[in-house]
Design a protein around this motif. Structure first.
Motif, PDB file in Angstrom:
ATOM      1  N   ALA A  10       1.001  -1.141  -0.191  1.00 46.78           N
ATOM      2  CA  ALA A  10      -0.154   0.135   0.026  1.00 46.78           C
ATOM      3  C   ALA A  10       0.721   1.240   0.243  1.00 46.78           C
ATOM      4  CB  ALA A  10      -0.806  -0.104   1.467  1.00 46.78           C
ATOM      5  N   ASP A  36      -0.558  -0.315  -5.075  1.00 42.95           N
ATOM      6  CA  ASP A  36      -1.536  -0.280  -4.550  1.00 42.95           C
ATOM      7  C   ASP A  36      -1.303   1.154  -3.528  1.00 42.95           C
ATOM      8  OD1 ASP A  36      -3.083   1.870  -4.605  1.00 42.95           O
ATOM      9  OD2 ASP A  36      -5.093   0.503  -4.879  1.00 42.95           O
ATOM     10  N   LEU A  39      -3.390   3.206  -1.266  1.00 39.02           N
ATOM     11  CA  LEU A  39      -4.267   2.773  -0.406  1.00 39.02           C
ATOM     12  C   LEU A  39      -3.890   3.505   1.226  1.00 39.02           C
ATOM     13  CD1 LEU A  39      -4.332  -0.907  -0.869  1.00 39.02           C
ATOM     14  CD2 LEU A  39      -6.263   0.205  -0.378  1.00 39.02           C
ATOM     15  N   ARG A  43      -6.027   5.571   3.750  1.00 36.38           N
ATOM     16  CA  ARG A  43      -6.221   4.960   4.440  1.00 36.38           C
ATOM     17  C   ARG A  43      -5.263   6.203   5.495  1.00 36.38           C
ATOM     18  NH1 ARG A  43      -7.383   3.531   8.900  1.00 36.38           N
ATOM     19  NH2 ARG A  43      -7.481   1.963  10.201  1.00 36.38           N
ATOM     20  N   LEU A  53     -12.680   0.427   0.900  1.00 45.08           N
ATOM     21  CA  LEU A  53     -11.648  -0.521   1.233  1.00 45.08           C
ATOM     22  C   LEU A  53     -11.234  -1.414   1.524  1.00 45.08           C
ATOM     23  CD1 LEU A  53      -9.338   2.767   3.936  1.00 45.08           C
ATOM     24  CD2 LEU A  53      -8.830   2.194   1.700  1.00 45.08           C
ATOM     25  N   ARG A  56     -11.859  -3.132  -1.705  1.00 45.43           N
ATOM     26  CA  ARG A  56     -10.246  -3.040  -2.306  1.00 45.43           C
ATOM     27  C   ARG A  56      -9.394  -3.556  -2.291  1.00 45.43           C
ATOM     28  NH1 ARG A  56      -9.535   3.519  -2.141  1.00 45.43           N
ATOM     29  NH2 ARG A  56      -7.221   2.955  -2.763  1.00 45.43           N
ATOM     30  N   ILE A  57      -8.830  -4.421  -0.659  1.00 39.70           N
ATOM     31  CA  ILE A  57      -8.151  -5.735  -0.308  1.00 39.70           C
ATOM     32  C   ILE A  57      -8.287  -6.768  -0.776  1.00 39.70           C
ATOM     33  CG2 ILE A  57      -7.397  -6.984   1.903  1.00 39.70           C
ATOM     34  CD1 ILE A  57      -6.850  -3.669   1.896  1.00 39.70           C
ATOM     35  N   PHE A  79      -4.449  -2.311   7.379  1.00 38.51           N
ATOM     36  CA  PHE A  79      -5.936  -3.532   7.013  1.00 38.51           C
ATOM     37  C   PHE A  79      -5.975  -4.417   7.200  1.00 38.51           C
ATOM     38  CE2 PHE A  79      -3.907  -0.664   3.920  1.00 38.51           C
ATOM     39  CZ  PHE A  79      -4.459   0.653   3.284  1.00 38.51           C
TER      40      PHE A  79
END
Length: 217
Positions: A10, A36, A39, A43, A53, A56-57, A79
């Motif tokens: 991230a 990415d 991210l 966050r 989010l 997306r993970i 995350f």
């Protein structure tokens, strides 16, 4: 034929430290990288993980599976619950960044100090540690210390200042059973921290690579 390990990042700050750790500890591993960097930016703007989010993970996990990943390692520690949600539906190992380091820390002692440079990750990591300790019936405690200014220094390209701040913080906690470095990006400070304190020092990339090697072999 070697099995592909996909690293999901991230932040670009984590890419070199973990790849270098693979080269040192498991040079034969086939490693692929997905980044990415939006991210970590997104966050940092919110207090907790959102459904978006989390999706997306999961999308990154699904993509990793589509390119024949035999294992997935996340390198950003902010995350955790989203990684757990995605991992439960996968047949391959999906490792959170810090789970292996927490396991190693619990094996070392009870009084654990965690140095961190990215504040949004800390609450989730503390919960992960508590859950793991409870599962192992351990009464170990985790004291989190935010090293102010270190992440900003690294983002600005000043790795020396980043490392100096982390070393200074570590010196204040030498009575711990272990000091753990919360983020993959902190690996670049590991040797200096280890040389500056008398207690054991654990890093997330080293613990994660060692665990993956055991699991995959």
């Amino acid at each position: 034929m070697s099995q592909r390990i996909v690293l999901i990042h991230a932040t670009p700050l984590a890419v070199a430290p973990v790849n270098n750790t693979f080269k040192q500890l498991w040079p034969d591993a086939e490693v692929s990288n997905l980044l990415d960097d939006a991210l970590s930016v997104d966050r940092a703007k919110i207090a907790g993980l959102t459904a978006r989010l989390t999706k997306r993970i999961d999308d990154l996990v699904q993509y990793s599976v589509s390119i024949d990943a035999a294992a997935i390692l996340f390198t950003c520690s902010a995350f955790g619950t989203a990684i757990d949600a995605s991992a439960k539906d996968q047949a391959i190992p999906v490792l959170k960044p810090n789970e292996a380091m927490f396991e190693d820390a619990l094996a070392v002692g009870r009084n654990i100090v965690m140095l961190a440079t990215f504040a949004p990750a800390v609450n989730g990591m503390e919960e992960e540690f508590k859950e793991m300790a409870a599962l192992r019936q351990s009464d170990a405690t985790l004291e989190s210390v935010i090293v102010a200014g270190a992440r900003d220094a690294l983002n600005a390209g000043n790795a020396e200042r980043h490392n100096q701040l982390i070393v200074e913080a570590a010196k204040q906690h030498q009575d711990a059973d272990a000091i753990i470095l919360a983020h993959f990006s902190m690996e670049i400070a590991y040797e200096k921290v280890k040389a500056a304190v008398s207690c054991p020092v654990l890093s997330s990339p080293q613990s994660a690579v060692k665990k993956l090697k055991r699991v995959m072999n």
